[in-house]
Design a protein around this motif. Structure first.
Motif, PDB file in Angstrom:
ATOM      1  N   GLN A 194      -6.582  -4.232   4.712  1.00 58.68           N
ATOM      2  CA  GLN A 194      -6.560  -3.635   3.377  1.00 58.68           C
ATOM      3  C   GLN A 194      -7.784  -2.748   3.166  1.00 58.68           C
ATOM      4  O   GLN A 194      -7.671  -1.636   2.654  1.00 58.68           O
ATOM      5  N   TRP A 197      -9.491  -1.228   5.502  1.00 58.02           N
ATOM      6  CA  TRP A 197      -9.313  -0.057   6.365  1.00 58.02           C
ATOM      7  C   TRP A 197      -8.359   0.928   5.714  1.00 58.02           C
ATOM      8  O   TRP A 197      -8.614   2.145   5.702  1.00 58.02           O
ATOM      9  N   LEU A 198      -7.245   0.441   5.191  1.00 58.35           N
ATOM     10  CA  LEU A 198      -6.277   1.330   4.528  1.00 58.35           C
ATOM     11  C   LEU A 198      -6.913   2.043   3.340  1.00 58.35           C
ATOM     12  O   LEU A 198      -6.729   3.251   3.154  1.00 58.35           O
ATOM     13  N   ASN A 199      -7.650   1.301   2.533  1.00 58.20           N
ATOM     14  CA  ASN A 199      -8.305   1.888   1.360  1.00 58.20           C
ATOM     15  C   ASN A 199      -9.340   2.936   1.769  1.00 58.20           C
ATOM     16  O   ASN A 199      -9.465   3.975   1.142  1.00 58.20           O
ATOM     17  N   LYS A 200     -10.077   2.652   2.823  1.00 52.79           N
ATOM     18  CA  LYS A 200     -11.124   3.560   3.294  1.00 52.79           C
ATOM     19  C   LYS A 200     -10.533   4.846   3.888  1.00 52.79           C
ATOM     20  O   LYS A 200     -11.133   5.911   3.789  1.00 52.79           O
ATOM     21  N   ASN A 201      -9.359   4.752   4.480  1.00 54.17           N
ATOM     22  CA  ASN A 201      -8.760   5.886   5.179  1.00 54.17           C
ATOM     23  C   ASN A 201      -7.681   6.602   4.361  1.00 54.17           C
ATOM     24  O   ASN A 201      -6.858   7.310   4.933  1.00 54.17           O
ATOM     25  N   GLU A 202      -7.671   6.394   3.063  1.00 50.98           N
ATOM     26  CA  GLU A 202      -6.709   7.113   2.217  1.00 50.98           C
ATOM     27  C   GLU A 202      -7.025   8.594   2.205  1.00 50.98           C
ATOM     28  O   GLU A 202      -8.176   9.005   2.260  1.00 50.98           O
ATOM     29  N   GLU A 203      -5.987   9.378   2.135  1.00 46.06           N
ATOM     30  CA  GLU A 203      -6.186  10.834   2.063  1.00 46.06           C
ATOM     31  C   GLU A 203      -6.256  11.282   0.642  1.00 46.06           C
ATOM     32  O   GLU A 203      -5.635  10.822  -0.228  1.00 46.06           O
ATOM     33  N   HIS A 240       0.844  -1.193   0.000  1.00 48.00           N
ATOM     34  CA  HIS A 240       0.000   0.000   0.000  1.00 48.00           C
ATOM     35  C   HIS A 240       0.882   1.247   0.000  1.00 48.00           C
ATOM     36  O   HIS A 240       1.646   1.469   0.938  1.00 48.00           O
ATOM     37  N   LYS A 241       0.796   2.012  -1.056  1.00 50.46           N
ATOM     38  CA  LYS A 241       1.498   3.293  -1.167  1.00 50.46           C
ATOM     39  C   LYS A 241       2.984   3.190  -0.797  1.00 50.46           C
ATOM     40  O   LYS A 241       3.488   3.952   0.005  1.00 50.46           O
TER      41      LYS A 241
END
Length: 146
Positions: free
Chosen positions: A138, A140-146, A113-114
């Motif tokens: 995964q 959670w990470l996708n949902k909390n992207e800036e 991720h990033k």
């Protein structure tokens, strides 16, 4: 346990067995750029034959060659998996899918991720829990992207 990341790009890796578990291992290893050799009389439908070197035969001790630094014993025969471990050279690391206590290493479920990699493991105790955790993280990470 000391977490490490191995650079498997173009490194020869041997998988003995061609079933469902082998297919899952192969997919991850190909994603890391490993040079895969599979020894098995059959291949699971999810294994892309064009992405590997397939030696269509039963395992023999002479199949263990020094160039393989990582070996995965992925047969459905526990005693054969342990024989593969016994046949390996001292310099080779072996993952025995039927016996985590005898394995030299465990696979981690990875998230990319990033530009970062996150590894998740239950040290072989529960691949299902590892997978569920990876999926939730995964998401959670996708949902909390800036």
């Amino acid at each position: 346990m000391y977490p490490i990341t191995l650079n498997l790009k173009n490194k020869p890796v041997l998988i003995i067995g061609g079933g469902k578990i082998a297919a899952r291992k192969i997919k991850g290893l190909l994603g890391e750029g490993a040079d895969m050799t599979v020894i098995s009389p059959i291949l699971h439908k999810d294994i892309k034959q064009e992405m590997i070197t397939w030696i269509q035969k039963e395992y023999e001790a002479s199949d263990i060659r020094p160039q393989y630094q990582l070996i995965f014993a992925c047969t459905d025969n526990n005693s054969l998996n342990e024989q593969i471990l016994s046949d390996a050279l001292p310099s080779q690391l072996v993952n025995v899918v039927s016996n985590k206590e005898k394995s030299d290493f465990y696979n981690m479920s990875m998230i990319k991720h990033k530009g970062i990699k996150i590894g998740i493991t239950t040290e072989g105790a529960s691949p299902k829990v590892t997978k569920e955790t990876r999926i939730k993280l995964q998401e959670w990470l996708n949902k909390n992207e800036e």
